[in-house]
Design an enzyme around this catalytic site. Structure first.
Site, short mmCIF file in Angstrom:
data_model
loop_
_atom_site.label_atom_id
_atom_site.label_comp_id
_atom_site.label_asym_id
_atom_site.label_seq_id
_atom_site.Cartn_x
_atom_site.Cartn_y
_atom_site.Cartn_z
N HIS A 196 0.84 -1.21 0.00
CA HIS A 196 0.00 0.00 0.00
C HIS A 196 0.87 1.25 0.00
CE1 HIS A 196 -3.17 -2.53 2.33
NE2 HIS A 196 -3.70 -2.29 1.15
N LYS A 255 -16.01 -7.07 4.82
CA LYS A 255 -14.81 -7.60 5.47
C LYS A 255 -14.83 -7.19 6.93
CE LYS A 255 -11.37 -7.28 1.73
NZ LYS A 255 -10.15 -6.54 1.35
N ARG A 293 -2.49 -6.31 -8.18
CA ARG A 293 -1.38 -7.21 -7.90
C ARG A 293 -1.34 -8.31 -8.97
NH1 ARG A 293 -3.40 -7.74 -1.87
NH2 ARG A 293 -5.26 -7.35 -3.08
N SER A 300 -2.90 -7.41 3.44
CA SER A 300 -3.06 -7.19 4.88
C SER A 300 -3.37 -8.51 5.57
CB SER A 300 -4.20 -6.21 5.16
OG SER A 300 -3.95 -4.98 4.55
P1 ADP Z 1 -10.07 -3.13 -0.33
O1 ADP Z 1 -10.78 -3.83 0.76
O2 ADP Z 1 -10.77 -1.86 -0.78
O3 ADP Z 1 -9.66 -3.99 -1.49
P2 ADP Z 1 -7.28 -3.15 0.50
O4 ADP Z 1 -6.69 -2.42 1.66
O5 ADP Z 1 -7.25 -4.62 0.53
O6 ADP Z 1 -8.74 -2.57 0.37
O7 ADP Z 1 -6.59 -2.65 -0.84
C1 ADP Z 1 -6.68 -1.33 -1.29
C2 ADP Z 1 -6.10 -1.23 -2.69
O8 ADP Z 1 -4.70 -1.46 -2.63
C3 ADP Z 1 -6.65 -2.25 -3.68
O9 ADP Z 1 -6.73 -1.66 -4.96
C4 ADP Z 1 -5.63 -3.34 -3.67
O10 ADP Z 1 -5.61 -4.05 -4.89
C5 ADP Z 1 -4.36 -2.52 -3.48
N1 ADP Z 1 -3.31 -3.32 -2.85
C6 ADP Z 1 -3.41 -4.13 -1.78
N2 ADP Z 1 -2.23 -4.72 -1.51
C7 ADP Z 1 -1.35 -4.26 -2.44
C8 ADP Z 1 0.03 -4.53 -2.72
N3 ADP Z 1 0.73 -5.42 -2.01
N4 ADP Z 1 0.61 -3.88 -3.76
C9 ADP Z 1 -0.11 -3.02 -4.52
N5 ADP Z 1 -1.42 -2.74 -4.32
C10 ADP Z 1 -2.04 -3.36 -3.30
#
Ligand code: ADP
Length: 157
Positions: A16, A40, A89, A127
């Site tokens: 992130h 979630k 990803r 996460s």
């Molecule tokens: P959500 O529940 O909205 O998907 P996340 O916190 O899981 O929220 O992810 C937010 C955004 O960041 C999403 O677009 C996700 O694909 C992206 N994301 C999550 N992990 C990574 C990572 N390791 N590298 C790049 N982007 C990521």
């Protein structure tokens, strides 16, 4: 131009953080919006997630963190953001992200979704994986930003 990066960030990972850093170079301001994702169940409260993100984005002068309530496009409009940044990803992300972006496009045609491709070293990082590793006492130094590692570890053990 202002961009919003919406997500759960439960908690923020270095994947992130990399997206935030790259977006901060592309846009005048990046508003990181923590959404209360109803489908979630979150581990960290929105306020905790906000503090964790603020701690590791302090060195970016054009990054702000908010807790967003409601539809992402409405929050973006209210914050003056015309772009939504999301990370992709692997192929597994694509279908969900496409559905989300298309829905947001239908809800507000003036807001564009821009995808940043994850760095290969972060493409299998999420996460939930970091939480699972931390819960069982594993090493999360390659997953969670250094400045918040201790806090995250303590909370998950
Ligand atoms: P959500 O529940 O909205 O998907 P996340 O916190 O899981 O929220 O992810 C937010 C955004 O960041 C999403 O677009 C996700 O694909 C992206 N994301 C999550 N992990 C990574 C990572 N390791 N590298 C790049 N982007 C990521």
């Amino acid at each position: 131009m202002k961009a919003m990066y919406p997500g759960s960030f439960d908690p923020i990972t270095i994947g992130h953080l990399d997206i935030i850093e790259r977006a901060s170079k592309l846009y005048d301001e990046v508003v990181v919006a923590i959404n209360e994702n109803v489908s979630k169940k979150a581990t960290f409260s929105p306020q905790e997630r906000k503090e964790l993100i603020e701690k590791c984005t302090r060195h970016f002068s054009n990054v702000r963190v908010i807790i967003g309530n409601g539809l992402t496009v409405n929050i973006a409009k209210k914050e003056g953001c015309s772009v939504l940044v999301r990370g992709i990803r692997a192929i597994a992300d694509y279908e969900y992200e496409l559905a989300l972006a298309t829905t947001n496009m239908k809800l507000d045609k003036d807001i564009e979704t821009v995808f940043l491709v994850a760095k290969p070293e972060f493409s299998f990082l999420s996460s939930s994986i970091a939480k699972e590793v931390a819960h069982y006492g594993g090493d999360i130094t390659q997953m969670i930003p250094e400045s918040i590692i201790e806090e995250v570890k303590e909370r998950l053990l």
